[in-house]
Design a protein around this motif. Structure first.
Motif, PDB file in Angstrom:
ATOM      1  N   PRO A 291      34.880 -12.131   3.941  1.00  0.00           N
ATOM      2  CA  PRO A 291      33.811 -13.134   3.985  1.00  0.00           C
ATOM      3  C   PRO A 291      34.372 -14.554   4.006  1.00  0.00           C
ATOM      4  O   PRO A 291      33.617 -15.501   4.177  1.00  0.00           O
ATOM      5  CB  PRO A 291      33.025 -12.874   2.706  1.00  0.00           C
ATOM      6  N   VAL A 292      35.665 -14.702   3.845  1.00  0.00           N
ATOM      7  CA  VAL A 292      36.268 -16.030   3.903  1.00  0.00           C
ATOM      8  C   VAL A 292      36.688 -16.362   5.338  1.00  0.00           C
ATOM      9  O   VAL A 292      36.345 -17.406   5.871  1.00  0.00           O
ATOM     10  CB  VAL A 292      37.459 -16.137   2.921  1.00  0.00           C
ATOM     11  N   SER A 293      37.399 -15.423   5.984  1.00  0.00           N
ATOM     12  CA  SER A 293      37.769 -15.691   7.385  1.00  0.00           C
ATOM     13  C   SER A 293      36.620 -15.305   8.309  1.00  0.00           C
ATOM     14  O   SER A 293      36.559 -15.739   9.452  1.00  0.00           O
ATOM     15  CB  SER A 293      39.013 -14.897   7.772  1.00  0.00           C
ATOM     16  N   GLU A 294      35.689 -14.459   7.806  1.00  0.00           N
ATOM     17  CA  GLU A 294      34.586 -13.914   8.607  1.00  0.00           C
ATOM     18  C   GLU A 294      35.081 -13.156   9.827  1.00  0.00           C
ATOM     19  O   GLU A 294      34.405 -13.090  10.858  1.00  0.00           O
ATOM     20  CB  GLU A 294      33.573 -15.015   8.968  1.00  0.00           C
ATOM     21  N   LEU A 295      36.266 -12.605   9.730  1.00  0.00           N
ATOM     22  CA  LEU A 295      36.786 -11.756  10.802  1.00  0.00           C
ATOM     23  C   LEU A 295      36.519 -10.295  10.453  1.00  0.00           C
ATOM     24  O   LEU A 295      36.806  -9.855   9.344  1.00  0.00           O
ATOM     25  CB  LEU A 295      38.290 -11.942  10.957  1.00  0.00           C
ATOM     26  N   ALA A 296      35.966  -9.557  11.414  1.00  0.00           N
ATOM     27  CA  ALA A 296      35.784  -8.113  11.259  1.00  0.00           C
ATOM     28  C   ALA A 296      36.818  -7.438  12.135  1.00  0.00           C
ATOM     29  O   ALA A 296      36.799  -7.581  13.360  1.00  0.00           O
ATOM     30  CB  ALA A 296      34.380  -7.706  11.682  1.00  0.00           C
TER      31      ALA A 296
ATOM     32  N   TYR B 231      37.069  -6.570   6.602  1.00  0.00           N
ATOM     33  CA  TYR B 231      36.212  -7.741   6.808  1.00  0.00           C
ATOM     34  C   TYR B 231      36.438  -8.695   5.656  1.00  0.00           C
ATOM     35  O   TYR B 231      36.439  -8.285   4.495  1.00  0.00           O
ATOM     36  CB  TYR B 231      34.738  -7.336   6.850  1.00  0.00           C
TER      37      TYR B 231
ATOM     38  N   PHE C 296      36.111  -1.046   6.065  1.00  0.00           N
ATOM     39  CA  PHE C 296      35.170  -0.162   6.749  1.00  0.00           C
ATOM     40  C   PHE C 296      35.537   1.297   6.511  1.00  0.00           C
ATOM     41  O   PHE C 296      36.724   1.631   6.399  1.00  0.00           O
ATOM     42  CB  PHE C 296      35.167  -0.438   8.253  1.00  0.00           C
TER      43      PHE C 296
ATOM     44  N   SER D 143      36.417  -2.453  13.214  1.00  0.00           N
ATOM     45  CA  SER D 143      35.226  -2.032  12.470  1.00  0.00           C
ATOM     46  C   SER D 143      34.606  -0.755  13.022  1.00  0.00           C
ATOM     47  O   SER D 143      33.640  -0.253  12.461  1.00  0.00           O
ATOM     48  CB  SER D 143      34.193  -3.157  12.467  1.00  0.00           C
ATOM     49  N   ASN D 144      35.151  -0.240  14.127  1.00  0.00           N
ATOM     50  CA  ASN D 144      34.584   0.978  14.699  1.00  0.00           C
ATOM     51  C   ASN D 144      35.457   2.199  14.416  1.00  0.00           C
ATOM     52  O   ASN D 144      36.674   2.096  14.306  1.00  0.00           O
ATOM     53  CB  ASN D 144      34.393   0.811  16.203  1.00  0.00           C
TER      54      ASN D 144
ATOM     55  N   LEU E  67      30.431  -0.384   4.882  1.00  0.00           N
ATOM     56  CA  LEU E  67      31.354  -1.454   4.519  1.00  0.00           C
ATOM     57  C   LEU E  67      31.347  -1.568   3.003  1.00  0.00           C
ATOM     58  O   LEU E  67      30.297  -1.626   2.386  1.00  0.00           O
ATOM     59  CB  LEU E  67      30.861  -2.779   5.125  1.00  0.00           C
TER      60      LEU E  67
END
Lengths: 761, 761
Positions: B688-693, B686, B631, B696-697, B626
């Protein structure tokens, strides 16, 4: 300007067409005339009156229209896909978790769109999805993942189930009148009431606490209660469950106690306990941000449905104060200081802060400074509060949000220490002398972090977790959060005998807090804070004083740091500085080992590699580094027996969970009464484009502790141009009125108040 | 708009007042009427005609006015201080170095201000300072610092003395008519002519080379020659010194040969040799940027004074082509790819690129795409070229500068390999198959680096130096530049038996270059480059093919990387990937050693710590990381006997000169004919504000080399949704017209051209 007007026109056209189409498609269940009256639903977050007002102004308030359009685009895209309500299976970051999370966010937005745009497709979407949840929930077992102390049903923990209900209550309120009585009964009996009971009565260990988890639970139960007009649920939300039968020694996954010491529970207790009178939330800004949403959204709902509660006036208006406190706890870029467990990068751009700013604006006297934050956020809530903000921005009534030095007390009564933020020019210093901070607290009394222009200069590590990135421990707390991030050595504070404060025992740490000695920002050139800690190490007193000082003999503000330690026994003291950047220069020699070994085997020391080991070359130790195109220099008064350790985080970290970042640790052995004194300069600059290095050398030629006893400490500093400054601190008398008289080296000094800073050259 | 007009008005007023005041203050030496004629001085960079034109339009061309105002403010500030011409003493970054550097920059600007604003104070400032230099230079010994192979007088190396003269020639030209004949004689006899002789005749080892150092020297001598009308100096500038008596084996501080193989020297030879017909400069973009200034400013001067030379048409217009090539060698943020010795962060915002863009615009047919770069630079040269650019921007004739995939040949005749840049969406891949790149070259044949949205994904380390930061080795090259940065292991390419390409011997490396196999960007979805290297390891052939592929089964473009190795002997091969970011996931297990040891003891390996050691878990090895909220996944076809090494830079680096960054190295032992094949995905995101990933795979379930012989290689890839792609490469026939027919696993494939990419599911 022309372009703006065209956009407006297009927006008006779009909305006009939208309303015409929706009127045509209007379902028999929906009744536009009825929606304009002020009774019935919606009444939770949206109100009938508000909706009517918003509808009249559509296309005229750009910031609102933009947020509406964004929601519309997002929801329209989802409506175009098949509704998915999968059987729960995954941790956060995994498919079923993220799907259910997305569902509740979409439901809430679709409900709002139904009200504002009056298009049936949104109501139908909400109804259809709720019916799928109803069909599944009736027979749904507890979530298969067993890690949580309070497993949910849709999610692995009740916390996320509560998130779901907080959002879905709003969606249900929005389509309440669209549904038939039969449909409502079905949803309430099979889904909402059992859901509310599950997260409360069936999980008192989750629900009946004073903790951010419970705040979510309380709000969830309360909000669905308000929609359903269920007084039992509303009462349970406000006051908790009586006779919960909880074990007073039980702990949650984070190691926090479940049962409140005084047995309090419910929303009002949660409002009482974690907030100080200044609005500081004891867990720190990252969790305050997370908790703000249920606090504020439930408060807004309560104010709409039960205005007689006067919830926003509770505890002298603490909810609104807390928004102000939270905004002040962000750096120049709006990112929250990562006190305790905090993920770096979280900021006032988060959706929770959009809620917080809009509600604080609407209920807090329409402070025009909040509009400048809202303008940066570039979105508003789709309700009366967001509409008011958008109108304010549109009317140009914006004032800059000024961040100042601020002292925020901790503890329900404001007497459990606190956090001081000093600000001068672009330099921000965060000084923590707070209480434990609940289960998310770190063991770092009297620690600090330093920022310049929003960039970290001396960092606080923050948490060890990749929130919602499932590949990293399911997106949950990593074990390194306990073994590293919470330990004292992970912070810029004193560590005695390689043991964390309170031995990193939560039971012990939560009994104590540091105490403010004084906080004084009267002199704009000397922003100063001082605090004492007497319990982190029994028998040892710590007293730290930090200041940002503007001085004409310095190019930029510098930081002064005086840490006094007095112990009944001889100990080893480590004082780390986690500087961010590349080493430019040191004034001491050190050995760089061929092999890197961990510095210790426990208490966080096992995660540090020793990269260099040296001794002071004289009475001062100097380290300069370069970061983000600026130079920084730490100059410390050191003893020639001190050890100087260059360390790097990353030992015993086989999964690369920790960032490989550096520190300089000053280690002093066999000390009982001792003092660490340093100056941290911000100076000069370097541009890789012009390749010019300006003012890259320190301006400090010497610092010296010239006096130190129980009553007074004096620090002398000389610049490279032979200007000398003297700082005297009264160690036992913080009063601003007290007169002092002290002779140092045959010279007499007189002053009033706890400190004295003068030029002596 | 209103504001803009007001600014214009204010600017006009300021300049009007300025001109009135200056007319009043006019010195008897200056003659405004004369300045409008087209003869005499200035004629070097500014021209009489140009100055007249500029004066007429002052206050009407905002970008020019802004640059003028910035120069005025800067120079006015300096004029307010005392002139300082200190006795030379320091290395770069030190006081006397930076002072003399600042002086020449100020002199050039003051000269220009004198011409444009016609205020005598600027001429006087130039004259006064030049007289101080004259007074000092007469008796000035060679610089006391002895490190350079060609010590200067004002600076520690002749290179910087030449910088001085290139700028000061312009200042002298601007005040030429302001000075009396006597003053001019004094300056020319005691300062300029001895200065020009010192950096040329007295330092042929510096002056008579084909090297960026000499380009500066040639331009310096030529420009002062043009101002003084000294044909000897002009001839010496263009053609070098005859019979220089240089030792053909002598080397400079960077290890480069002094004497050109074919004995060429002078500006025209320097224009001939380092530039390829495509305008690629063999040392790489960082040094091209540095060299551009003397190349272009001297060319502009030659075009003004000796238009008959048609310098801009030389070698098919290579100077203008080189500006285009250089701009294409920058990432999305305008930062140059750090090929060979390059300091990261240097960009087209540098003053050299302002010069390059303005001159290329003026002399290169006024390409409107260059205006968009000029607009970002937000400044222009204060001469005819900059004025033309500012006018163009003002007229709104701007077009976006489009960066495309581009292949740039290396070598004077374009047949010594090259550099390929592939671009698709936000992804940029830089593939190096060039010649050695002179003494600034690194030993990294067939290496690559990868960027996404201007951020490094797989990095090239760049140089090991902190340019002009005196605390770091005097701001000069650090020894780690040789022991680490130049070594092959510091790059993303194959290393045989832990030995660098050409054993890192400059004498050997500079004899060879890689060869392009093919470069094909016809299909926008398959941007591909392929090259071969047969000399880095005698007896071993390397052939690497890299592509950025857009495919509907992938969210974002992915990179394909096929490295074939054929050797006469069994060897160990290492292939590192210097990924930037945090490890998110691996599909293999590895041991993380308790103690960190260097991976080797020489050839750069001594600077790598081994952080983890593992084996592939199956036929594929996968690493996800990341960075910068995105990603990335590397999936490689590996052998179960391969070793997988996690390394980190920083061993044997006691002064913290190197950045602590990671790599995954694939190591294969006892291999003669072998192949490394990988897919690098950019995917998801990703916040860090919405914390949505999101996503990611990896989307790759398997990659497999299903065919590999001398003639063909075939790679099969299957996605997680069972979509299969087949890529076939013809290894010996690069023609786009050749038809191929190949049976793989019983299935026949027919295609035309060197590669074939199909779906097979």
């Amino acid at each position: 300007m022309a372009f703006k007007n065209i956009s407006k026109l297009v927006a008006i056209l779009i909305f006009t067409v939208g309303i015409l189409v929706s009127c045509k498609e209007q379902s028999p269940n929906s009744n536009m005339d009825q929606a304009i009256s002020n009774e019935g639903h919606p009444n939770l977050i949206l109100t009938k009156k508000g909706v009517s007002h918003i509808r009249q102004k559509l296309g005229q308030v750009p910031l609102f229209d933009k947020s509406l359009e964004a929601a519309k685009q997002e929801v329209d895209l989802e409506i175009g896909l098949e509704i998915e309500v999968p059987i729960p299976k995954d941790f956060s970051g995994g498919y079923t978790h993220e799907r259910h999370k997305r569902n509740f966010l979409m439901l809430q937005k679709a409900g709002v769109l139904y009200q504002i745009l009056n298009e049936e497709k949104y109501a139908k979407y909400v109804k259809d999805m709720l019916m799928e949840y109803e069909a599944m929930y009736k027979t749904l077992p507890v979530h298969p993942q067993t890690r949580s102390y309070a497993r949910g049903k849709l999610f692995w923990q009740c916390l996320n189930d509560s998130n779901w209900l907080v959002y879905v209550s709003q969606a249900y309120d929005c389509i309440y009148d669209y549904l038939s009585q039969e449909e409502r009964d079905k949803l309430e009996n099979n889904l909402f009431r059992p859901f509310a009971d599950f997260i409360s009565i069936e999980n008192p260990q989750f629900y009946n606490r004073v903790h951010n988890h419970s705040t979510w639970g309380n709000a969830a139960v309360g909000m669905i209660g308000l929609v359903m007009g269920d007084e039992d649920l509303i009462h349970r939300a406000l006051y908790g469950i009586e006779n919960d039968g909880l074990d007073p020694d039980a702990k949650d996954n984070d190691g926090g106690f479940i049962k409140d010491k005084e047995g309090r529970a419910g929303f009002l207790a949660n409002l009482e306990e974690p907030f100080s009178p200044d609005g500081y939330y004891t867990e720190g800004p990252y969790y305050q941000r997370y908790a703000m949403y249920p606090f504020l959204i439930f408060a807004e709902a309560l104010d709409n449905v039960k205005p007689e509660l006067k919830i926003f006036e509770h505890k002298d208006g603490v909810l609104l104060k807390s928004v102000h406190a939270l905004l002040q706890l962000s750096d120049a870029d709006g990112e929250f200081f990562p006190l305790n467990d905090g993920q770096k990068g979280m900021s006032y751009y988060s959706r929770e802060l959009v809620t917080a700013v809009d509600i604080a604006y609407y209920y807090g006297g329409k402070n025009p400074e909040l509009l400048s934050i809202a303008e940066k956020q570039d979105q508003v809530l789709l309700d009366d509060t967001g509409f008011a903000v958008a109108l304010g921005v549109n009317d140009g009534a914006i004032e800059p949000f000024v961040k100042k030095s601020i002292n925020l007390s901790d503890g329900p009564n404001g007497n459990q220490g606190g956090v001081g933020v000093l600000r001068t020019d672009t330099v921000e210093l965060v000084f923590k002398y707070a209480a434990q901070g609940s289960s998310h607290g770190h063991y770092d009394k009297l620690s600090f972090s330093l920022y310049d222009d929003g960039e970290e200069v001396i960092q606080d590590y923050g948490l060890a977790r990749f929130v919602n990135i499932e590949q990293k421990g399911g997106g949950n707390y990593l074990k390194e959060n306990t073994t590293w991030a919470k330990q004292s050595i992970a912070h810029n504070t004193i560590i005695q005998n390689e043991t964390s404060h309170f031995e990193a025992k939560y039971e012990v740490g939560s009994k104590f807090h540091s105490d403010l000695y004084f906080f004084n920002i009267e002199n704009p050139n000397v922003q100063i804070v001082s605090a004492k800690e007497q319990n982190a190490y029994p028998g040892t007193d710590m007293h730290r004083t930090m200041a940002i000082i503007k001085d004409e003999d310095f190019e930029r503000p510098y930081v002064m740091d005086i840490m006094r330690v007095n112990s009944e026994t001889k100990n080893q003291y480590d004082l780390p500085y986690y500087f961010i950047g590349q080493v430019v220069k040191t004034n001491f020699s050190y050995n760089a080992p061929k092999l890197l070994k961990p510095l210790g085997d426990k208490n966080g020391y096992q995660h540090l590699y020793l990269e260099g080991e040296g001794k002071p070359s004289g009475s001062n130790t100097m380290l300069s580094w370069l970061n983000n195109e600026r130079f920084y220099t730490l100059t410390s008064a050191t003893d020639n027996k001190d050890e100087l350790l260059f360390t790097r985080i990353g030992a015993n970290d086989p999964e690369f969970n920790l960032r490989r970042e550096a520190a300089l640790i000053m280690r002093r052995k066999n000390a009982d009464n001792t003092i660490f004194a340093s100056i941290i300069e911000t100076h000069g600059g370097y541009s890789p484009v012009s390749e010019l290095a300006l003012n890259s050398n320190s301006n400090v030629s010497e610092i010296k502790v010239i006096y130190n006893n129980a009553a007074y400490t004096a620090l002398s500093m000389t610049t490279v141009n032979d200007k000398t400054k003297l700082f005297i601190l009264a160690n036992e008398e913080a009063s601003a009125q007290t007169k002092h008289n002290l002779e140092i080296n045959g010279k007499n000094y007189e002053w009033t108040g706890p400190y004295h800073l003068i030029k002596t050259d």
